[in-house]
Each structure stands twice: as C-alpha cells, then as structure tokens.
Design a protein around this motif. Sequence first.
Motif, PDB file in Angstrom:
ATOM      1  N   LEU A  75     -19.016  14.894  71.439  1.00 47.20           N
ATOM      2  CA  LEU A  75     -17.449  15.628  70.196  1.00 47.20           C
ATOM      3  C   LEU A  75     -16.674  14.603  69.462  1.00 47.20           C
ATOM      4  N   SER A  76     -16.275  15.042  68.135  1.00 43.04           N
ATOM      5  CA  SER A  76     -15.415  13.849  67.635  1.00 43.04           C
ATOM      6  C   SER A  76     -13.886  13.932  68.014  1.00 43.04           C
ATOM      7  N   PRO A  77     -13.454  12.903  67.574  1.00 35.88           N
ATOM      8  CA  PRO A  77     -12.026  12.563  68.326  1.00 35.88           C
ATOM      9  C   PRO A  77     -11.053  13.814  67.938  1.00 35.88           C
ATOM     10  N   THR A  93      -9.538  16.335  81.684  1.00 33.39           N
ATOM     11  CA  THR A  93      -9.794  15.381  81.619  1.00 33.39           C
ATOM     12  C   THR A  93     -11.650  15.166  81.264  1.00 33.39           C
ATOM     13  N   GLY A  94     -12.128  15.891  81.143  1.00 32.07           N
ATOM     14  CA  GLY A  94     -13.481  15.628  80.109  1.00 32.07           C
ATOM     15  C   GLY A  94     -13.610  16.992  79.509  1.00 32.07           C
ATOM     16  N   ILE A  95     -14.689  16.379  78.418  1.00 26.29           N
ATOM     17  CA  ILE A  95     -15.504  17.827  78.151  1.00 26.29           C
ATOM     18  C   ILE A  95     -17.020  17.728  77.797  1.00 26.29           C
ATOM     19  N   HIS A  96     -17.528  18.855  78.129  1.00 22.48           N
ATOM     20  CA  HIS A  96     -18.868  18.766  77.320  1.00 22.48           C
ATOM     21  C   HIS A  96     -18.799  20.003  76.374  1.00 22.48           C
ATOM     22  N   SER A  97     -19.566  19.954  75.557  1.00 17.32           N
ATOM     23  CA  SER A  97     -20.280  20.397  74.716  1.00 17.32           C
ATOM     24  C   SER A  97     -21.804  20.434  74.490  1.00 17.32           C
ATOM     25  N   TYR A  98     -22.528  22.032  74.406  1.00 13.37           N
ATOM     26  CA  TYR A  98     -23.428  21.687  74.601  1.00 13.37           C
ATOM     27  C   TYR A  98     -24.154  22.870  72.820  1.00 13.37           C
ATOM     28  N   GLU A  99     -25.586  22.141  72.622  1.00 14.69           N
ATOM     29  CA  GLU A  99     -26.039  22.802  71.688  1.00 14.69           C
ATOM     30  C   GLU A  99     -26.184  24.275  71.514  1.00 14.69           C
ATOM     31  N   GLU A 103      -8.419  18.891  69.942  1.00 15.97           N
ATOM     32  CA  GLU A 103      -7.846  20.745  69.197  1.00 15.97           C
ATOM     33  C   GLU A 103      -8.265  20.975  70.528  1.00 15.97           C
ATOM     34  N   ALA A 104      -9.009  20.688  71.341  1.00 13.75           N
ATOM     35  CA  ALA A 104      -9.975  21.527  73.066  1.00 13.75           C
ATOM     36  C   ALA A 104      -8.336  20.737  73.641  1.00 13.75           C
TER      37      ALA A 104
END
Length: 145
Positions: free
Chosen positions: A38-40, A95-101, A45-46
């Motif tokens: 993920l970009s900053p 606290t965190g983000i996980h993004s899936y393809e 945005e999230a």
Amino acid sequence: MSNAKKTGTILFLLIGVAVVIHAFSTDRTPEEFRLRELSPEEHAEADKFIETLSGYARKGAAAEFARHCEDPRARKTASSWYAMRKFSSSETHLTGIHSYEAKPERCRLHLENARGEIGTAICRRANDGSWKFLSFTFVTPEENQ
C-alpha cells in the motif's frame, strides 16, 4: 527379498516421488491471499475512511454510515453496524492494513480502541475509487487470550 527390504524400498520410492512433485509444482499463493503493498496515500485514505465510519458509529448516524456500505440492506451490514457502535464507544485508531490482490480487491483494516479491544473492518474500493464498507468484527481482550 524380505518384507522389511520391500517396505524400505517402497518408502524410499514414495519419498522420491514426493520430492519430484514438490520440485515441479507451482507452489504460488493464490491471489486472494497474496498481499499487495500500500502506498502512504492509500494508507492515509483508509485511515480517514475508517475514522469517518467510527465517528458515524459513535454518533449513532446510521443513515450516514449506510451510505458508505456496499450493501446497506444486508444482514451482515446490520450486525456490523451494531458491533461498530459498541466498539467505537471509546476512542479508536488504525493499527494496520492488509490489502489483497484478488479482484475485487479487499482490505482488512485493523483497529484498536482505548479499552484494548481489537477490531477488523473489511472494505474494498468501488469502481469510482471510493471506499466501501463490507463488514466489521471485534474481540475483547479476554477473548483474545
């Protein structure tokens, strides 16, 4: 040939076959489980999106909350709304983000509140680039142990 030698030979052949299959298999993670970077800007945005939703939940603004949901009439959305209200009654932060393809892309936004509860919001990007809320769950510190 004795039974011990036959058993040993068969086991040796099976291990050899397993090694060959493993060497030539495409042991790749399916795209629905492959994380993407993920970009900053996306992270910001999230963070803004989940803070907005938490604010609506804290205030009890169900109509505003529903406008950001993928399917406001879904049963899962209603249960997520109640869970988010309960979770957001104290101050929360991302606290965190996980993004899936996988397509459509889904993101897991990991949250924590002042009481030490841990929450996970599942969101995705709409075709127009806006964030859409899918579901929310959380656990209390006692359930986490």
